[in-house]
Design a protein around this motif. Structure first.
Motif, PDB file in Angstrom:
ATOM      1  N   PRO B  12      16.216 -28.116   6.150  1.00 45.94           N
ATOM      2  CA  PRO B  12      15.428 -27.054   7.150  1.00 45.94           C
ATOM      3  C   PRO B  12      13.925 -27.478   7.434  1.00 45.94           C
ATOM      4  O   PRO B  12      13.477 -27.050   8.617  1.00 45.94           O
ATOM      5  CB  PRO B  12      15.185 -25.773   6.333  1.00 45.94           C
ATOM      6  N   ARG B  19      19.226 -22.334  10.467  1.00 44.88           N
ATOM      7  CA  ARG B  19      19.371 -20.592  10.347  1.00 44.88           C
ATOM      8  C   ARG B  19      20.696 -20.366  10.654  1.00 44.88           C
ATOM      9  O   ARG B  19      21.208 -19.480  10.337  1.00 44.88           O
ATOM     10  CB  ARG B  19      18.490 -20.137  11.279  1.00 44.88           C
ATOM     11  N   PRO B  46      15.547 -26.933   0.261  1.00 52.00           N
ATOM     12  CA  PRO B  46      14.772 -25.888   0.198  1.00 52.00           C
ATOM     13  C   PRO B  46      14.918 -25.013  -1.327  1.00 52.00           C
ATOM     14  O   PRO B  46      14.568 -23.789  -1.259  1.00 52.00           O
ATOM     15  CB  PRO B  46      15.351 -25.010   1.285  1.00 52.00           C
ATOM     16  N   ARG B  52      10.333 -22.767   2.057  1.00 46.96           N
ATOM     17  CA  ARG B  52      11.518 -22.249   2.886  1.00 46.96           C
ATOM     18  C   ARG B  52      12.711 -21.466   1.506  1.00 46.96           C
ATOM     19  O   ARG B  52      13.862 -21.383   1.949  1.00 46.96           O
ATOM     20  CB  ARG B  52      12.153 -23.550   3.357  1.00 46.96           C
ATOM     21  N   ASP B  55      14.420 -17.510   2.109  1.00 48.54           N
ATOM     22  CA  ASP B  55      15.799 -17.221   2.838  1.00 48.54           C
ATOM     23  C   ASP B  55      16.868 -17.343   1.946  1.00 48.54           C
ATOM     24  O   ASP B  55      17.812 -16.439   2.075  1.00 48.54           O
ATOM     25  CB  ASP B  55      15.878 -18.232   4.060  1.00 48.54           C
TER      26      ASP B  55
END
Lengths: 137, 108
Positions: B12, B19, B46, B52, B55
């Motif tokens: 990412p 995403r 991540p 990150r 998420d």
């Protein structure tokens, strides 16, 4: 084997360029160890994965011989995976896309690799329990 | 219940389109599907608690099983015992198991 499966995998990455090649070979290795039948449809640069003219080399910069360098050679790994699958009662049917082969002059593949077309990929997928397309970006 | 395995191989920090997998996983889970997100290669970056990882933790909270490939973690020196909340380490066998079970497996 009651739970014997047939899996089809499509790959398009050339050797030595992306971790996707390594992950795909790892996946084929796991399937071979389980005695699964594995169909591989290699297209674009991936037709060079089983290219027979791959040669290990020494590393002059680090002063290592061919043996010390122990260079990873994809065609040898693929041949070993084919033997592994057979030892466990499975089979690897590796199809190289013919047009991709011609474009790259990659006709000299190791034993066990055959020439085909996207129609083979469709037929293999139809006859499989499942299919994974290892998509590039 | 339909089963989905989404494989995220992209980092990412390097790719703007990661995403896609998280959004798809969340929507599939919300639609009552059994969903696993399997992180592999640079896709495991991540999982280190930090910028990150929220998420992934959020995704796990939404009912998605979030797994990181053990081999990819080792290659990158990421300690399996220090992953973000909601993320677990798992071998690549997870992918083969899903294929064998007839799950829908998507590589990204």
């Amino acid at each position: 084997m009651a739970d014997k499966k047939t899996i089809t995998i499509a790959i398009m990455d050339a050797p030595y360029e992306d971790a996707r090649s390594t992950t795909t070979l790892r996946l084929i290795d796991l399937a071979a160890k389980r005695g699964y039948n594995i169909n591989v449809f290699a297209y674009e640069g991936a037709v060079l994965q089983p290219f027979a003219a791959q040669t290990p080399h020494a590393n002059a910069v680090h002063g290592r011989s061919v043996e010390e360098e122990n260079h990873f050679i994809p065609k040898d790994a693929i041949a070993a995976l084919m033997r592994e699958a057979e030892r466990n009662g499975g089979k690897i049917d590796w199809v190289n896309c013919g047009l991709c082969v011609d474009e790259r002059g990659a006709t000299n593949a190791i034993a066990g690799v055959r020439r085909g077309s996207p129609a083979d990929f469709w037929q293999m997928a139809e006859a499989s329990d499942n299919t994974l397309v290892v998509a590039t970006r | 219940m339909p089963k989905y395995l989404l494989i995220e191989s992209r980092d990412p920090f390097d790719s703007n389109d990661t995403r896609f997998c998280c959004d798809l996983a969340q929507q599939l889970a919300a639609a009552k599907n059994e969903v696993t997100l399997f992180l592999v290669q640079n896709g495991v970056l991540p999982v280190r608690p930090g910028a990150r990882s929220a998420d992934l933790t959020s995704l796990a909270g939404a009912g998605v099983r979030v797994l990181a490939d053990t081999f990819s973690l080792k290659e990158r020196g990421i300690d399996e015992q220090r992953l973000a909340s909601g993320v677990a380490a798992a071998p690549l066998d997870v992918v083969l198991d899903a294929l064998a079970e007839g799950a829908k497996v998507i590589w990204h």
